[in-house]
Motif scaffolding. Structure first.
Motif, PDB file in Angstrom:
ATOM      1  N   PRO A 107      35.854  51.955  14.119  1.00 31.51           N
ATOM      2  CA  PRO A 107      37.249  51.852  14.556  1.00 31.51           C
ATOM      3  C   PRO A 107      38.219  52.627  13.661  1.00 31.51           C
ATOM      4  CG  PRO A 107      36.227  49.687  14.500  1.00 31.51           C
ATOM      5  CD  PRO A 107      35.272  50.643  13.889  1.00 31.51           C
ATOM      6  N   ILE A 108      37.949  52.640  12.365  1.00 29.80           N
ATOM      7  CA  ILE A 108      38.805  53.410  11.455  1.00 29.80           C
ATOM      8  C   ILE A 108      38.695  54.879  11.767  1.00 29.80           C
ATOM      9  CG2 ILE A 108      39.191  53.993   9.032  1.00 29.80           C
ATOM     10  CD1 ILE A 108      38.132  51.158   8.355  1.00 29.80           C
ATOM     11  N   ASN A 109      37.493  55.361  11.985  1.00 25.94           N
ATOM     12  CA  ASN A 109      37.257  56.754  12.310  1.00 25.94           C
ATOM     13  C   ASN A 109      37.952  57.143  13.603  1.00 25.94           C
ATOM     14  OD1 ASN A 109      36.217  59.338  12.152  1.00 25.94           O
ATOM     15  ND2 ASN A 109      34.287  58.780  13.124  1.00 25.94           N
ATOM     16  N   GLU A 110      37.842  56.316  14.618  1.00 27.13           N
ATOM     17  CA  GLU A 110      38.481  56.620  15.908  1.00 27.13           C
ATOM     18  C   GLU A 110      39.992  56.624  15.789  1.00 27.13           C
ATOM     19  OE1 GLU A 110      36.824  53.767  18.555  1.00 27.13           O
ATOM     20  OE2 GLU A 110      34.880  54.780  18.662  1.00 27.13           O
ATOM     21  N   THR A 111      40.538  55.731  14.969  1.00 23.92           N
ATOM     22  CA  THR A 111      41.986  55.672  14.776  1.00 23.92           C
ATOM     23  C   THR A 111      42.491  56.900  14.035  1.00 23.92           C
ATOM     24  OG1 THR A 111      41.896  53.266  14.675  1.00 23.92           O
ATOM     25  CG2 THR A 111      43.878  54.304  13.815  1.00 23.92           C
ATOM     26  N   LEU A 112      41.779  57.332  13.030  1.00 28.16           N
ATOM     27  CA  LEU A 112      42.236  58.466  12.227  1.00 28.16           C
ATOM     28  C   LEU A 112      42.113  59.799  12.952  1.00 28.16           C
ATOM     29  CD1 LEU A 112      40.827  57.573   8.712  1.00 28.16           C
ATOM     30  CD2 LEU A 112      43.196  57.519   9.432  1.00 28.16           C
ATOM     31  N   PHE A 113      41.099  59.972  13.753  1.00 25.30           N
ATOM     32  CA  PHE A 113      40.831  61.267  14.363  1.00 25.30           C
ATOM     33  C   PHE A 113      41.191  61.355  15.835  1.00 25.30           C
ATOM     34  CE2 PHE A 113      37.987  61.196  10.639  1.00 25.30           C
ATOM     35  CZ  PHE A 113      38.473  62.327   9.998  1.00 25.30           C
ATOM     36  N   ARG A 114      42.098  60.495  16.280  1.00 22.23           N
ATOM     37  CA  ARG A 114      42.574  60.590  17.657  1.00 22.23           C
ATOM     38  C   ARG A 114      43.586  61.661  17.832  1.00 22.23           C
ATOM     39  NH1 ARG A 114      43.053  54.721  20.363  1.00 22.23           N
ATOM     40  NH2 ARG A 114      40.914  54.436  19.823  1.00 22.23           N
TER      41      ARG A 114
END
Length: 74
Positions: free
Chosen positions: A67-74
Motif C-alpha cells: 500500500p505504501i508503494n502504491e500510494t507513493l508511485f501513483r
C-alpha cells in the motif's frame, strides 16, 4: 518420525555444549535469547519435517509495503 528424533538429538547436543558455558559465565540474558532462538528454530524444523507450510517473511513485508508503494508511485 525418525527425522524428528534426529532433529531433537541435534538440538539436545547443541544445548549440551552451549548452555553450560553460558551458565558458567553467568550470561543470563544471552542464555534466554539463545534458548528463544533455538526453540523457534526447532519448531520451524519440526514443522518442515512434518511437511507443514512455513510462511515466507517476504510475504509479510510485501503485505505491509505494497500500500505504501502504491500510494507513493501513483
Amino acid at each position: 518420525m525418525l527425522k524428528n528424533i534426529g532433529l531433537l538429538l541435534i538440538v539436545a547436543a547443541i544445548v549440551r555444549f552451549e548452555v553450560p558455558s553460558l551458565l558458567r559465565k553467568k550470561n543470563k540474558k544471552e542464555l534466554v535469547v539463545f534458548l528463544l532462538f533455538l526453540s523457534i528454530g526447532t519448531g520451524l524444523g519440526i514443522a518442515q519435517v512434518l511437511g507443514k507450510p512455513i510462511p515466507n517473511p517476504m510475504d509479510l513485508l510485501t503485505f505491509i509495503l505494497r500500500p505504501i508503494n502504491e500510494t507513493l508511485f501513483r
